[in-house]
Scaffold this active site. Sequence first.
Site, PDB file in Angstrom:
ATOM      1  N   LYS A 239       0.834  -1.191   0.000  1.00 60.56           N
ATOM      2  CA  LYS A 239       0.000   0.000   0.000  1.00 60.56           C
ATOM      3  C   LYS A 239       0.876   1.252   0.000  1.00 60.56           C
ATOM      4  O   LYS A 239       1.985   1.234   0.531  1.00 60.56           O
ATOM      5  CB  LYS A 239      -0.867   0.041   1.272  1.00 60.56           C
ATOM      6  CG  LYS A 239      -1.907  -1.040   1.420  1.00 60.56           C
ATOM      7  CD  LYS A 239      -2.616  -0.878   2.759  1.00 60.56           C
ATOM      8  CE  LYS A 239      -3.648  -1.978   2.999  1.00 60.56           C
ATOM      9  NZ  LYS A 239      -4.838  -1.814   2.142  1.00 60.56           N
ATOM     10  N   ARG A 313      -9.978 -11.754   2.615  1.00 59.82           N
ATOM     11  CA  ARG A 313     -10.909 -12.787   2.148  1.00 59.82           C
ATOM     12  C   ARG A 313     -10.251 -14.162   2.125  1.00 59.82           C
ATOM     13  O   ARG A 313     -10.937 -15.178   2.209  1.00 59.82           O
ATOM     14  CB  ARG A 313     -11.458 -12.412   0.779  1.00 59.82           C
ATOM     15  CG  ARG A 313     -10.441 -12.375  -0.339  1.00 59.82           C
ATOM     16  CD  ARG A 313     -10.913 -11.592  -1.545  1.00 59.82           C
ATOM     17  NE  ARG A 313     -10.962 -10.157  -1.261  1.00 59.82           N
ATOM     18  CZ  ARG A 313     -11.363  -9.235  -2.123  1.00 59.82           C
ATOM     19  NH1 ARG A 313     -11.772  -9.593  -3.338  1.00 59.82           N
ATOM     20  NH2 ARG A 313     -11.371  -7.962  -1.806  1.00 59.82           N
TER      21      ARG A 313
END
Length: 466
Positions: A239, A313
Amino acid sequence: MRHALAAFESSLPTVPVHVVDKQSLAETLADLPASVGGFAKASGFEAAVGQVLVVPDADGAIATVLFGVANATDPGFALGDLARKLPGGTFRIVGAGIAGEAAALAFALDSYRFERYRKPSDKARPVLMVEPDVDLDAVLGIVAGVQIARDLVNTPANDLGPEELATAAITLFGTYGGSSRVVEGEALLEEGFPMIHAVGRASTRAPRLIDATWGDEMDPKVTLVGKGVIFDTGGLDIKPASAMTLMKKDMGGAANVLALAAMVMDAELPVRLRVIIPAVENAISGNAFRPGDILPSRKGITVEIGNTDAEGRLVLADALALADEEEPEILLDMATLTGAARVALGPELPPFYTDDEDFASDLAARALKVSDPLWRLPLWRPYESYLESRVADINHINTSGAGFAGSVTAALFLARFVEKAKTWAHFDIYAWNPSDRPARPAGGEAQAVRALFDLLKERYGGSQAA
């Protein structure tokens, strides 16, 4: 936060807080001493939402308080502003339809302060006397659960790693007589959690699966799964610095399921409660998982990695597969999963996904009732094509190239790992208040759990069920 409310005691002196809107202001002032009306006029009090007027007596002490709720979308919960705006003292609320559990809850939630890393304020704080018809124990049970979530989310990752998150779960369940089990490090591979291991193996802090249970095995099975990514660098798909600022909150799903678990256990709901938390840090090192890797999963589905910054996820999938194996009546997962959910609905309105129409309509009603907003989004099956992989059973991110429906496709990915649960619902929460709002101070937040608790309480009852 627990001490913001006091049980009713007729002999205890209190300051009345008159809750008014523009229509009731004149009538309220007519019933009060003329000096109050004069002071209100001179002060420009118009009963605007959140407006507070502290009226002194002749000696300078607080005689009464006026609080405005004009145009408030939720007058009961708007009273949360009071905790930050009132001076020290003991107060009671006056206003038809206002003094009740919603007001007490809002006041207590607004009293929250996270002071672990700073000198506590020595300023006297207000206390609200709760009317005798309010179930104070039930309110405090909800307040305590919310505080668990807020404290965990607000704690930075240097002090809250996978081990500390596991300790928090173990301590909570131990308090109520439950049991806990933790699978750590290489044992995750041995026990069939390869994706949890892959995501967490690059950190110096070993990944873990936390599995806690409480209640009678013969009661309906309610299972909660929470994303416990204690910090997310994005992995090798790192990020930018600006996107890491709030990544301490990436374990907000775990914090929220622990908050809901605390409410359920405190209310003694007759369910067999299970909480499963994959606790990992998505770090970067030589053994970090890579874009293009193909990971096995507990369910046997092979997963192509499209982006290492979509790690939540992956760990949820292994945890959901475990939860689904015992066919729970209700299986709920909560995660700070996608930025797409925030683009669609903003930070205050978490989306949820389910195929159970009765559950969805019931939950929507509960969310409105308890001022815990939610919005259902569709599990739109045609978008499953966005998850197709040429080399594995599935890709875990949208591969269409357009970047559409990011929250929906994340939910569809998770749905592949749930088959046996009678009801499954996924909550893509934010777990954070960007700024102060009534009853919702800036910082870590519990989202959806009060609505879910109200639903569970109605379905299953309990010692504090209303």
